[in-house]
Design an enzyme around this catalytic site. Structure first.
Site, PDB file in Angstrom:
ATOM      1  N   GLU A 101       0.807  -1.225   0.000  1.00  0.00           N
ATOM      2  CA  GLU A 101       0.000   0.000   0.000  1.00  0.00           C
ATOM      3  C   GLU A 101       0.834   1.266   0.000  1.00  0.00           C
ATOM      4  O   GLU A 101       0.522   2.218  -0.717  1.00  0.00           O
ATOM      5  CB  GLU A 101      -0.920   0.034   1.226  1.00  0.00           C
ATOM      6  CG  GLU A 101      -2.232  -0.688   1.052  1.00  0.00           C
ATOM      7  CD  GLU A 101      -2.088  -2.180   1.174  1.00  0.00           C
ATOM      8  OE1 GLU A 101      -0.971  -2.657   1.450  1.00  0.00           O
ATOM      9  OE2 GLU A 101      -3.100  -2.871   0.990  1.00  0.00           O
TER      10      GLU A 101
ATOM     11  N   HIS B 275     -10.009  -5.188  10.883  1.00  0.00           N
ATOM     12  CA  HIS B 275     -10.576  -4.991   9.551  1.00  0.00           C
ATOM     13  C   HIS B 275     -11.868  -4.185   9.579  1.00  0.00           C
ATOM     14  O   HIS B 275     -12.624  -4.200   8.622  1.00  0.00           O
ATOM     15  CB  HIS B 275     -10.855  -6.351   8.890  1.00  0.00           C
ATOM     16  CG  HIS B 275      -9.611  -7.013   8.390  1.00  0.00           C
ATOM     17  ND1 HIS B 275      -8.670  -7.547   9.216  1.00  0.00           N
ATOM     18  CD2 HIS B 275      -9.153  -7.211   7.132  1.00  0.00           C
ATOM     19  CE1 HIS B 275      -7.672  -8.052   8.498  1.00  0.00           C
ATOM     20  NE2 HIS B 275      -7.951  -7.866   7.229  1.00  0.00           N
TER      21      HIS B 275
END
Lengths: 404, 359
Positions: B89, B158
């Site tokens: 990322e 998450h």
């Protein structure tokens, strides 16, 4: 008639030790610096062999070790390096007089890298670097006034005083970046844009020996190689990441070998013509679709990491002085030009005076030009603010409506 | 019916299913699309319209998107426009930002915004601040998009809601759409916008059908960034919310209707710049305010809204202190009952509304 002259330079002990240290990392014995200087009979040119200027990783052949430049180029490179040197000296003085605040990272000693690389760049190539950016800002087209006035936060600075030392920009020059390592994937992204648009240009993404261990650098290597991005990753290795020597920070201090799938070149970053030649080679490599390349410029900074670092707690004054005496990029280049009878000492003195005037004029602006009006603190938050966009100030009674 | 089966497949909770079923009957009468379709279409149209737009992220190309948000796009537009990245990322957010600085218009997808924390330096320091620091010399026309907040049973790491983190930062535009029309219009606007935009979607409603007008389906349909929408008009109390929060607000409003309480539901649509005028106008009308969101309570969007109301002349119109409905102030558990009770439900809204109205 041409005269071949072989000159063997014997280095001072400390200087030799430094050279030893740097070359030991590249696994080779200490050579004698041999330069052969040819006196040209017509079309004055400086030519010599620099057999130890490069080391290769995953490359069978590399840039030409026989380097040259004509008189015009020689004088131009000298002048530019001198401008960077004097500009940084001016920044040093102004910082000490508290005209410059915050961070100020000086490039003195590394001039051959920015001038040498720019000499090999196409005018539409891009470049991005970290915070030791003043020399690069000048080379990418910002006049000295634009740099010094930015440092003193004036309206005539290249970012009108909003960015300061670490955030200077110009066409094709993406700064000036404060966060260590962030500029590397950004640079790969600029290279991505060049490739996307089908342009035959490169992006040069510079970082230091300290930043070379950042994870995002390796993430950028990976994607640059996967997608064959025309990106030249350049490590300006000046031996120290702030107060930590590269030996103490890097398990593998051979920065040009850090990627097992991207070829690399170590370059003597104090030899401007070697730097230029190596950059030409790297540029040719990248623009012919072979993907990215890594370069490590072995260079040195005379000042500390920044103005708050004297630079002597982690290295000796002798080391600094010896590099100045034996490997300074500007004086060594000037000596070569004089010895090859390309130019006289008087001509160099004239250039120095010229440079002095340029810096003085810029200093004048940097010290006397006004700052932006305080209301400008609300501008340029968005390039497209929504209609009737209001920005809040420091209290509930301070709001500014902005249209830009 | 196929669409009912799809709806059942797409939803985990009964509340969502009930909502979708009630829409299905309407679906027979007018056109509906899912949020997923809205987002895919918006990206497809903008990529077709402007050569500089491209999509980059993990699994966006050959996998059609981890949540199928880019289904069919790689087949149609190819490798150059739809780019699969490695799981890095920080690296690819940096590359996308650099490409934006150099004049392209990337859509950078985070598989979920939880992973954007690895890249947050690029969103904030490289993207948001550059236009200001360069005094207007360098624009960063990038869109960071992906699902934000809790999904179902994916546990704490998450499930974080990043609305407030991103909406705090000047230089960013932060959009949190609710309906399919919101997603279409605002994503297109975001891609056409020259500033960096964080576009916070919600995975739980990706499969939900929404009615959509022909106008909203036209290729140049854009909605203004920074303007909220009155999702439901009412006169007794203002419910200010965004994204999936609108869902429980509308359900609560329906139930409260039966008790004679008429709620005005404001869909903020954009979190930064926040449309405070729409909230103030509503509060001046209803005199009561409850904010609703799924993120954590401390430094929430609700806290910001209430601060602004209290600092403005709208304060004088309040008949009761404004209060918030938020997620519980805990990392999200996995076990079903714990998870459900860590996220706001209709009952929380009902209780809060009745309390504010002193009923």
């Amino acid at each position: 008639m041409n005269i071949n002259t072989k000159i063997v330079l014997r280095l001072q002990p400390y200087g030799r030790h430094l050279l030893q240290k740097q070359l030991k990392q590249a696994n080779s014995p200490v050579p004698l610096l041999v330069t052969s200087i040819r006196e040209a009979s017509s079309g004055a040119a400086l030519e010599y062999d620099a057999p130890n200027a490069y080391k290769f990783h995953m490359l069978e052949k590399g840039p030409n070790t026989h380097v040259s430049c004509n008189r015009e180029e020689g004088l131009d490179y000298y002048k530019k390096m001198q401008i960077v040197r004097r500009m940084e000296a001016s920044a040093n003085n102004m910082y000490k007089s508290k005209l410059i605040r915050g961070f100020c990272h000086l490039y003195s000693g590394q001039e051959a890298v920015c001038v040498g690389m720019k000499a090999a760049m196409d005018k539409n190539d891009s470049l991005i670097t970290a915070y030791r950016a003043h020399g690069w800002t000048f080379m990418m087209g910002v006049p000295v006034t634009g740099v010094l006035a930015e440092l003193t936060g004036r309206k005539s600075g290249c970012a009108e005083g909003r960015g300061g030392s670490m955030h200077m920009y110009a066409p094709n020059f993406y700064g000036g970046n404060g966060i260590v390592g962030a500029q590397v994937p950004l640079g790969a992204g600029v290279a991505f844009a060049h490739k996307y648009r089908g342009e035959s240009n490169v992006c040069i993404a510079l970082y230091g020996d300290g930043a070379a261990n950042q994870g995002q650098v390796f993430e950028a290597y990976n994607m640059a190689k996967l997608w064959s991005l025309p990106c030249i990753f350049v490590c300006e290795n000046n031996g120290y990441g702030m107060g930590t020597s590269s030996a103490r920070a890097s398990a593998n201090p051979n920065f040009y070998k850090r990627c097992e799938y991207i070829p690399g070149i170590w370059v003597d970053g104090m030899d401007i013509l070697a730097v230029r030649e190596a950059t030409r080679f790297a540029r040719e490599w990248c623009t012919s679709g072979k993907g990215p390349m890594i370069m490590e410029m072995a260079t040195y900074r005379y000042f500390g990491h920044s103005m708050s670092d004297p630079g002597t707690s982690y290295r000796t004054r002798e080391e600094i002085q010896d590099v100045r005496k034996s490997r300074d990029p500007i004086t060594s280049f000037r000596e070569k030009l004089v010895q090859a009878k390309i130019a006289t000492e008087d001509e160099f003195k004239a250039i120095d005076n010229d440079v002095k005037k340029i810096i003085e004029d810029a200093e004048n602006h940097a010290q006397n030009d006004p700052e932006l009006h305080v209301d400008e603190l609300y501008s340029h938050v968005y390039s497209q603010p929504p209609p009737k966009f209001k920005i809040r100030g420091c209290d509930n009674f301070t709001f500014k409506e902005v249209s830009k | 019916m196929k669409s009912v089966k799809d709806l059942v497949k797409a939803h985990g909770s009964i509340i969502l299913l009930r909502r979708s079923l009630s829409l299905t009957t309407r679906a027979l009468a007018e056109k509906t699309i899912t949020i997923r379709e809205a987002i895919t279409q918006a990206m497809d149209e903008e990529i077709t319209r402007d050569d500089r737009v491209f999509l980059m992220g993990e699994e966006v190309a050959q996998y059609d998107g981890a949540y199928k948000m880019s289904k069919g796009l790689w087949k149609k537009h190819g490798d150059k426009r739809i780019v699969d990245t490695p799981i890095t990322e920080m690296g690819f957010a940096g590359i996308a930002t650099g490409a934006a600085m150099a004049g392209l218009r990337p859509i950078c997808e985070f598989m979920t915004f939880n992973f954007s924390m690895q890249a947050i330096d690029h969103v904030i320091n490289s993207a948001a601040k550059t236009y200001y620091m360069s005094s207007g010399k360098v624009k960063v026309p990038i869109v960071f998009r992906g699902p934000n907040g809790a999904a179902a049973g994916v546990a704490a790491q998450h499930s974080q809601d990043y609305s407030t983190w991103y909406s705090q930062c000047p230089g960013l535009k932060v959009i949190a759409p609710y309906s399919a029309e919101d997603c279409r219009g605002l994503l297109k606007a975001a891609i056409r916008d020259d500033d960096p935009v964080v576009f916070l979607e919600n995975e739980l409603i990706y499969g939900q059908q929404f009615a959509i007008s022909d106008e909203a389906l036209s290729p140049d349909f854009v909605l203004p960034i920074g303007k909220g929408k009155i999702e439901r008009e009412g006169k007794h109390i203002t419910l200010a919310s965004y994204s999936i929060g609108i869902k429980i607000c509308l359900e609560a409003a329906k139930e409260l209707e039966q008790n004679g309480i008429d709620c005005e539901v404001i869909n903020l649509r954009t979190l930064r710049p926040l449309d405070e005028d729409i909230i103030k106008t509503s509060v001046k009308k209803t005199h009561h305010l409850v904010t609703v969101e799924f993120g954590w309570p401390q430094c929430s969007i609700g806290a910001e809204i209430i601060a602004r109301i209290c600092e403005s002349d709208a304060f004088d119109y309040l008949d009761a202190p404004p209060i918030r409905v938020t997620g519980a102030d805990v990392p999200l558990a996995y076990a079903k009952t714990l998870e459900q009770n860590s996220m706001p439900q209709v009952s929380n809204v009902l209780k809060s509304v009745k309390k504010v109205l002193n009923k």
